[in-house]
Design a protein around this motif. Sequence first.
Motif, PDB file in Angstrom:
ATOM      1  N   ARG A 295       0.982  -1.280   0.053  1.00  0.00           N
ATOM      2  CA  ARG A 295       0.109   0.048   0.017  1.00  0.00           C
ATOM      3  C   ARG A 295       0.942   1.250  -0.005  1.00  0.00           C
ATOM      4  O   ARG A 295       0.393   2.260  -0.397  1.00  0.00           O
ATOM      5  CB  ARG A 295      -1.131  -0.180   1.209  1.00  0.00           C
ATOM      6  CG  ARG A 295      -1.977  -0.786   0.965  1.00  0.00           C
ATOM      7  CD  ARG A 295      -3.056  -0.814   2.255  1.00  0.00           C
ATOM      8  NE  ARG A 295      -4.180  -1.787   1.977  1.00  0.00           N
ATOM      9  CZ  ARG A 295      -5.192  -1.933   3.059  1.00  0.00           C
ATOM     10  NH1 ARG A 295      -5.030  -1.338   4.169  1.00  0.00           N
ATOM     11  NH2 ARG A 295      -6.167  -2.413   2.689  1.00  0.00           N
ATOM     12  N   SER A 296       1.869   1.102   0.565  1.00  0.00           N
ATOM     13  CA  SER A 296       2.942   2.243   0.676  1.00  0.00           C
ATOM     14  C   SER A 296       3.411   2.672  -0.817  1.00  0.00           C
ATOM     15  O   SER A 296       4.135   3.743  -0.888  1.00  0.00           O
ATOM     16  CB  SER A 296       4.021   2.101   1.629  1.00  0.00           C
ATOM     17  OG  SER A 296       4.705   1.137   1.170  1.00  0.00           O
ATOM     18  N   PHE A 298       2.055   1.159  -3.710  1.00  0.00           N
ATOM     19  CA  PHE A 298       1.070   1.115  -4.999  1.00  0.00           C
ATOM     20  C   PHE A 298      -0.387   1.566  -4.361  1.00  0.00           C
ATOM     21  O   PHE A 298      -0.560   1.499  -3.274  1.00  0.00           O
ATOM     22  CB  PHE A 298       0.960  -0.051  -5.570  1.00  0.00           C
ATOM     23  CG  PHE A 298       2.535  -0.938  -5.978  1.00  0.00           C
ATOM     24  CD1 PHE A 298       3.015  -0.469  -7.156  1.00  0.00           C
ATOM     25  CD2 PHE A 298       2.975  -1.908  -5.093  1.00  0.00           C
ATOM     26  CE1 PHE A 298       4.081  -0.919  -7.413  1.00  0.00           C
ATOM     27  CE2 PHE A 298       4.193  -2.171  -5.723  1.00  0.00           C
ATOM     28  CZ  PHE A 298       4.683  -1.836  -6.777  1.00  0.00           C
ATOM     29  N   GLY A 299      -1.180   1.570  -5.073  1.00  0.00           N
ATOM     30  CA  GLY A 299      -2.662   2.151  -5.054  1.00  0.00           C
ATOM     31  C   GLY A 299      -3.293   0.932  -4.678  1.00  0.00           C
ATOM     32  O   GLY A 299      -3.011  -0.137  -4.645  1.00  0.00           O
ATOM     33  N   GLU A 300      -4.737   1.103  -4.306  1.00  0.00           N
ATOM     34  CA  GLU A 300      -5.362   0.125  -3.722  1.00  0.00           C
ATOM     35  C   GLU A 300      -5.839  -0.904  -4.816  1.00  0.00           C
ATOM     36  O   GLU A 300      -6.124  -2.028  -4.719  1.00  0.00           O
ATOM     37  CB  GLU A 300      -6.719   0.679  -3.252  1.00  0.00           C
ATOM     38  CG  GLU A 300      -6.257   1.178  -1.730  1.00  0.00           C
ATOM     39  CD  GLU A 300      -6.229   0.318  -0.757  1.00  0.00           C
ATOM     40  OE1 GLU A 300      -6.513  -1.000  -0.834  1.00  0.00           O
ATOM     41  OE2 GLU A 300      -5.160   0.827   0.114  1.00  0.00           O
ATOM     42  N   HIS A 302      -3.993  -1.644  -7.330  1.00  0.00           N
ATOM     43  CA  HIS A 302      -2.720  -2.091  -7.951  1.00  0.00           C
ATOM     44  C   HIS A 302      -2.713  -3.899  -7.749  1.00  0.00           C
ATOM     45  O   HIS A 302      -3.235  -4.271  -6.490  1.00  0.00           O
ATOM     46  CB  HIS A 302      -1.405  -1.740  -7.256  1.00  0.00           C
ATOM     47  CG  HIS A 302      -0.187  -2.234  -8.024  1.00  0.00           C
ATOM     48  ND1 HIS A 302       0.485  -3.372  -7.818  1.00  0.00           N
ATOM     49  CD2 HIS A 302       0.589  -1.708  -8.958  1.00  0.00           C
ATOM     50  CE1 HIS A 302       1.630  -3.419  -8.467  1.00  0.00           C
ATOM     51  NE2 HIS A 302       1.673  -2.242  -9.385  1.00  0.00           N
ATOM     52  N   VAL A 305      -1.206  -5.097  -4.406  1.00  0.00           N
ATOM     53  CA  VAL A 305      -1.868  -4.745  -2.920  1.00  0.00           C
ATOM     54  C   VAL A 305      -3.045  -5.632  -3.125  1.00  0.00           C
ATOM     55  O   VAL A 305      -3.152  -6.101  -1.880  1.00  0.00           O
ATOM     56  CB  VAL A 305      -2.459  -3.131  -3.159  1.00  0.00           C
ATOM     57  CG1 VAL A 305      -3.264  -3.031  -2.191  1.00  0.00           C
ATOM     58  CG2 VAL A 305      -1.192  -2.440  -3.193  1.00  0.00           C
TER      59      VAL A 305
END
Length: 481
Positions: A295-296, A298-300, A302, A305
Amino acid sequence: MTLQETFPTRTAPARRTRRLSFRRILMGGRIGDLGRFPRYLAFALVGGTLIWAPITGYLRTAPLTFKSGTSLILPGSGASASMNLNGIGQASSYANSAFSSNSVSPTETYKRLIGADRILEAAARSMGLDRKAFGKPRIDLVDQTSLIHLEITGGTAEEAQARGEALLEAFFAELDALRADEQATREDSGLAAIADYRNSVASTRSDIARLQEETGLVSADQYDAIVEATRLLDSRVQDLAAALQDKTQSVAALEASLGIPADAAAATLKLFADAEYAALMEEVALHAADLAKARSQFGEGHPKVQAARAAHAGATGAALLRAEAVTGLTPGQLQKLDLAPEGARADLLAELVRMDAERAGAAREHETLSARLAEERARQQALAGPAARLQDLQRDFTVAEAVFASAIARTQSTKSDVYASYPLVQVLENPSLPDRPSSPNRKLAIAAGGAATMMMMLGLLLGWMRSAVIGRLINAPKDPA
């Protein structure tokens, strides 16, 4: 002066001869007139014959009799006896002195008893004689003493002694029979009372046995023990109630401090003690770290993730399933568990679980003892009446048994008091063996004959001298007054 001068007469010779003969008979003759001697000699011979003939005939024809003497004595002291019976009491008997009563004389009683016909008949029968031939003893009481002197005669010295022995034997045999009859009469009179006492003891014992069988109460002491046990049990229940309240408050305080109930704390400790669950939780922690890292970066949306989220969700689901299997709780209940029991908090959770277990044990013990206390109180109330009845019956039984045993002891002790009505008598002097006959008494007979002969001779002497004596009395000067 002659008698003719003293008494002159003017009558005719024939009439004067008759007066002279009458006066001579009355007045006598002169002392020196030996013409009277043949008459006096004849009187002396006839008188001596009349005196000595019966004495001589008695001494020659009377049978010889011998007299045997015996002395009896009555001891004057009383007698007492005492007997201690362990667990029952004391039985005593006392016989007063034979001479303590002024209205009854034992020596006089024994005097009449010795001379009783049945004793004389028994003595005569023992010697093969009839009652008349045996004779009757002479019984003398010595004044101011307790001595009884007996005398009995016989044809020979040995026979007299044998009769005395037979009389004593018959007398003592009769005394023993009288004493035995008295004891038997007293014992028979006491048998009815003893039978009543025995029936009373048996009846009370039967009532006690029936009451014991109905209630199961053995004695009043057992009821006292039940009361004491109930009191101790009540005290123990009160102590347990206080201890339970203290433990309950301690558990409640610790639950408030930890923010978790005791059962949840126990489930938490049980759950985190499971190795598989611990491994799953570590895996959940790793996936949670990977998810946070992804999460740090990539986005949700991704793929990394989403893959990390799926892995984390799968590990979490597996951990929940394992938790449900270990604790038996529902997912909603599992949310109340402490998921961080580490360090000092784990110790507090363990302390909470221990205190709750102690509280539960104290509560169970209090519940059990309270139920038992209720039963004991009900039993105590149910046995209160029977216990009082049993105590009364046992007291009655103790009294009845003591009276029964005392009556038996008294009956037995009176058997030793054989001299109560017939005092003890002892032979002070055994029947003597006479060395000379007691009858006829030759010395006494000869003395009596000699005295009678002397009196006869004195009478003849006075008759010989009566003329001078009468004349002296007639011519004696009269008193001028």
